[in-house]
Design a protein around this motif. Structure first.
Motif, PDB file in Angstrom:
ATOM      1  N   TRP A 190       0.823  -1.213   0.000  1.00 33.72           N
ATOM      2  CA  TRP A 190       0.000   0.000   0.000  1.00 33.72           C
ATOM      3  C   TRP A 190       0.855   1.261   0.000  1.00 33.72           C
ATOM      4  CZ3 TRP A 190      -4.757   0.092  -1.506  1.00 33.72           C
ATOM      5  CH2 TRP A 190      -5.564  -1.041  -1.362  1.00 33.72           C
ATOM      6  N   GLU A 191       1.998   1.205   0.643  1.00 33.26           N
ATOM      7  CA  GLU A 191       2.871   2.376   0.689  1.00 33.26           C
ATOM      8  C   GLU A 191       3.459   2.706  -0.685  1.00 33.26           C
ATOM      9  OE1 GLU A 191       7.063   0.470   2.162  1.00 33.26           O
ATOM     10  OE2 GLU A 191       5.339   0.266   3.505  1.00 33.26           O
ATOM     11  N   ASP A 192       3.390   1.756  -1.614  1.00 31.06           N
ATOM     12  CA  ASP A 192       3.914   1.990  -2.963  1.00 31.06           C
ATOM     13  C   ASP A 192       2.916   2.708  -3.860  1.00 31.06           C
ATOM     14  OD1 ASP A 192       6.226   0.551  -2.282  1.00 31.06           O
ATOM     15  OD2 ASP A 192       5.272  -1.354  -2.827  1.00 31.06           O
ATOM     16  N   ASN A 194       0.399   5.678  -4.859  1.00 31.12           N
ATOM     17  CA  ASN A 194       0.137   7.099  -4.638  1.00 31.12           C
ATOM     18  C   ASN A 194      -1.086   7.476  -5.472  1.00 31.12           C
ATOM     19  OD1 ASN A 194       0.130   9.981  -4.747  1.00 31.12           O
ATOM     20  ND2 ASN A 194       2.303  10.000  -4.214  1.00 31.12           N
ATOM     21  N   ASP A 232      -0.530  -5.880   4.268  1.00 30.00           N
ATOM     22  CA  ASP A 232       0.462  -4.940   3.749  1.00 30.00           C
ATOM     23  C   ASP A 232       0.492  -4.918   2.226  1.00 30.00           C
ATOM     24  OD1 ASP A 232       1.226  -4.216   6.301  1.00 30.00           O
ATOM     25  OD2 ASP A 232       2.846  -5.685   6.410  1.00 30.00           O
TER      26      ASP A 232
END
Length: 327
Positions: A190-192, A194, A232
């Motif tokens: 998810w952090e990848d 945007n 994640d």
């Protein structure tokens, strides 16, 4: 000064300066006689490297360590490290690498031997060459028969998404619209993602640690937004096998042509080329290093003969099917 040994606890260590370079370390033994021999070997190796150049002492294990330190290692690195071990890099040639592929994969096809042995071995050695440690190595690949690949279409993906769970449908959409490999898609966290910039970071599994940013078309943004965020990784699956089992189940249930998840990557390249996007851009957007590979593998010919109308700016129109009788 020459290397001298000293005791620290139960283990002997060595230290000193050889050819202007300060060396120190553990011999790993409590036996003084063995420790003296190890220190002498370390000193001789240091002098040899200074007099004859780094290539005279560089082992494959050391080259692999440099490769790993650069963040380029993957699961294949350990496999070839275990095979070559402490063999001097300068003694590894094209013939030995090809023989290693045959030894490690005696019943495999050429593509597997290339991917699992030749590519990582050459990459590790050539990385050391870029650092000035040795000469570059070129190895001829094993022949790989050209197989006509059936690409997935956007219509296929839409039908699949309508019947699949949200995260599985989003996976198909992601691979088709970004050209990501299955392993790359499953590694997306998810952090990848945007959403504001409509971009996603993809870790390229076949390019040894390299990353690329991919655009998120609107249907893909919606598909990802509909996925649960209880894990994640965006697409939830922890392995390709688990994803493949669910994938095949959906395809069989709704009666679509049985195409693998990887066919989405084929579909991306074919659709891009047929949309008029040049092979160089297609390769860059899909994470291929070899533009020629994209052109040869995914450049399927269009069946519509009226496509030549594009040369004069006329929209392409399908000719009527002459096999059908007029009413």
């Amino acid at each position: 000064m020459p290397l001298k040994i000293y005791r620290r606890g139960d283990v002997w260590h060595y230290r000193g300066t050889v050819a202007g370079r300060r060396l120190r370390g553990s011999t790993g033994t409590g036996d003084k006689a063995i420790a003296q021999r190890i220190a002498a070997e370390r000193e001789a190796t240091a002098w040899k490297g200074n007099l004859d150049g780094p290539e005279a002492i560089l082992t494959f294990a050391q080259a692999a360590t440099l490769y790993s330190a650069a963040g380029k290692a993957d699961y294949r690195t350990l496999k070839v490290m275990d095979y070559w071990k402490d063999m001097l890099v300068r003694d590894i040639n094209e013939g030995l690498v090809r023989q290693a592929a045959l030894t490690l994969y005696p019943t495999a096809k050429g593509a597997t031997r290339n991917r699992q042995v030749i590519v990582p071995t050459q990459a590790i050695i050539n990385h050391a060459a870029e650092l000035g440690k040795c000469r570059k190595l070129t190895v001829k690949r094993f022949a790989v028969p050209r197989v006509e690949k059936t690409p997935i279409t956007w219509a296929w993906v839409q039908a699949f998404m309508a019947a699949a769970p949200p995260h599985l449908g989003a996976l198909a959409c992601f691979m088709f619209l970004t050209g990501a490999r299955v392993s790359e898609a499953l590694a997306v966290r998810w952090e990848d993602v945007n959403f504001e910039e409509r971009r996603v970071k993809i870790r390229q599994t076949k390019l040894y640690g390299e990353e690329r940013m991919a655009h998120l078309p609107q249907p893909l943004i919606v598909a990802i937004a509909n996925c649960k965020r209880d894990r994640d990784n965006v697409f939830r699956y922890v392995s390709r096998g688990a994803a493949d089992k669910s994938w095949r189940s959906v395809v069989r249930r709704i009666g679509l042509p049985m195409l693998s998840a990887h066919a989405c990557r084929h579909g991306f390249a074919t659709a891009m080329l047929h949309a008029g996007v040049d092979p160089v851009t297609t390769a860059k957007r899909g994470g291929w290093k070899n533009v020629q590979h994209v052109f040869k593998t995914y450049g399927h010919a269009m069946e519509d003969e009226t496509v030549t109308d594009r040369l004069i700016g006329t929209p392409v129109t399908q000719r009527p099917d002459k096999s059908k009788k007029r009413v």
